[in-house]
Design an enzyme around this catalytic site. Structure first.
Site, PDB file in Angstrom:
ATOM      1  N   TRP A   1       0.831  -1.210   0.000  1.00  0.00           N
ATOM      2  CA  TRP A   1       0.000   0.000   0.000  1.00  0.00           C
ATOM      3  C   TRP A   1       0.859   1.251   0.000  1.00  0.00           C
ATOM      4  CZ3 TRP A   1      -4.461  -0.527  -1.913  1.00  0.00           C
ATOM      5  CH2 TRP A   1      -5.151  -1.731  -1.765  1.00  0.00           C
TER       6      TRP A   1
ATOM      7  N   LYS B   1     -12.412  -1.903   6.089  1.00  0.00           N
ATOM      8  CA  LYS B   1     -11.518  -2.732   6.901  1.00  0.00           C
ATOM      9  C   LYS B   1     -12.063  -2.926   8.307  1.00  0.00           C
ATOM     10  CE  LYS B   1      -8.179  -2.778   3.764  1.00  0.00           C
ATOM     11  NZ  LYS B   1      -7.795  -4.003   3.038  1.00  0.00           N
TER      12      LYS B   1
ATOM     13  N   ASP C   1      -2.003   6.706   6.371  1.00  0.00           N
ATOM     14  CA  ASP C   1      -3.022   5.775   5.893  1.00  0.00           C
ATOM     15  C   ASP C   1      -3.279   4.807   7.044  1.00  0.00           C
ATOM     16  OD1 ASP C   1      -4.553   3.773   4.800  1.00  0.00           O
ATOM     17  OD2 ASP C   1      -3.215   3.349   3.123  1.00  0.00           O
TER      18      ASP C   1
END
Length: 360
Positions: free
Chosen positions: A102, A196, A172
């Site tokens: 990511w 998530k 993030d």
């Protein structure tokens, strides 16, 4: 009705009580005769839902004055582009640390807008971890410093907030958001995709310090323009209303659990239980440096990979689903977000021990 234990990395399981409340309110939200998904986002009913969700989130995180909380669309991936557009100001580059997949995606997107200085990167494929802060090569003139708190695919997590003072800290936090208390005042910006840990797909939350709102480039798209969205209460365009509503129910559920301190203690217990089971066995292995192990995503491999399919098939038969590791790394991965009860982790550990006895 038989509910499974869903170890998916996202979209992930939600609290059963939240799903039950949403089901009860599906056709008629509090006597309005409408489902939330049918409401005007500018109507009194939804404005009430949105306002409560924001206040509950502020309460949970103890968001200080001077921060805006935005409920946007495009997921965390959309923010990979929105962040440099909004925070570049008069700077030419930003600092990024590369700790996994990511991080790499965020870096690639940012490079389309701003120069990127990669301060350090994780290169050890045998034992994954976080590069020591002592070797980071930061740019004192950086517009901001970006990191991914938790790499969902490899299960690498920052154990603490980086000690960054030269630029606003941007994080993030998609797969760790609301999993424990955090000091929001340490950050210039936090963003997190809902799917998530706190809601269904379609929503991303951005918490941004107000003094950063005047840095946006003139060509920043309005739907991702933080100041424009803040002035419109996140309703410059039609927001992801139903996802926002479900997230609000999750915020209420988290409060009822005792808040983030209580939730964090439970999450730590779940992670320790699973890692202890892996570490005490020669049949299973976790490839992450212990100091950087994720509480939320626990990858592991079997000593004999020929047994992977059998493991997954038998786990599914036992009500333990979505344990297959990401296609880029293989093996297994158990995502144990807030909604995963301790009973789910215990069931997984019991299964793993039984499987080892039968196939080890």
């Amino acid at each position: 009705m038989a509910r499974i234990f869903n170890f998916s990395a996202g979209p992930a399981m939600l609290p059963e009580s939240v799903l039950s409340q949403a089901a009860e309110e599906m056709l008629d939200w509090q006597g309005t005769g409408m489902s939330v998904m049918e409401m005007s986002h500018r109507g009194k009913a939804f404005v009430e839902i949105a306002a409560r969700a924001e206040q509950d989130l502020r309460d949970l995180l103890q968001v200080p004055a001077g921060y805006k909380v935005l409920f946007l669309q495009g997921g965390a991936t959309g923010q990979f582009s929105a962040i440099p557009k909004n925070l570049i100001g008069d700077k030419r580059s930003a600092d990024y640390i590369n700790t996994g997949s990511w991080s790499k995606k965020a870096i690639a997107e940012a490079k389309q807008t701003i120069g990127v200085n990669v301060v350090a990167q994780s290169d050890n494929k045998d034992l994954l971890g976080i590069p020591a802060e002592s070797i980071w090569q930061c740019d004192p003139e950086a517009a901001y410093f970006h990191y991914c708190a938790n790499e969902t695919i490899t299960g690498v997590e920052f154990p603490t907030i980086p000690s960054v003072e030269h630029a606003p800290l941007v994080c993030d936090m998609s797969s760790t958001f609301l999993s424990r208390p955090i000091d929001v005042s340490r950050f210039g910006l936090i963003y997190a995709g809902a799917q998530k840990n706190f809601g269904p797909a379609g929503l991303v939350v951005v918490i941004v310090r107000e003094d950063l709102l005047d840095r946006a480039q003139p060509d920043t798209p309005s739907v991702w323009h933080y100041k424009a969205q803040a002035e419109a209460d996140s309703m410059l365009n039609t927001p992801a209303t139903y996802s926002w509503y479900i997230a609000g129910l999750v915020f209420q559920w988290l409060k009822a659990q005792g808040g983030l301190a209580a939730v964090g203690e439970r999450n730590e217990r779940k992670a320790k239980r699973l890692y202890n089971a892996i570490d005490s066995s020669s049949f299973y292995h976790n490839p992450v440096e212990p100091s950087a192990r994720s509480w939320m995503n626990v990858p592991f491999v079997l000593a004999n990979s020929d047994l992977d399919k059998t493991f997954l098939d038998e786990a599914a038969a036992a009500g333990l689903h979505t344990l297959k590791g990401h296609r880029s790394v293989g093996g297994m991965r158990a995502s144990i977000y807030n909604a995963m009860p301790e009973a789910g982790v215990e069931a997984l550990v019991d299964f793993m021990q039984t499987f080892e006895k039968q196939h080890g």
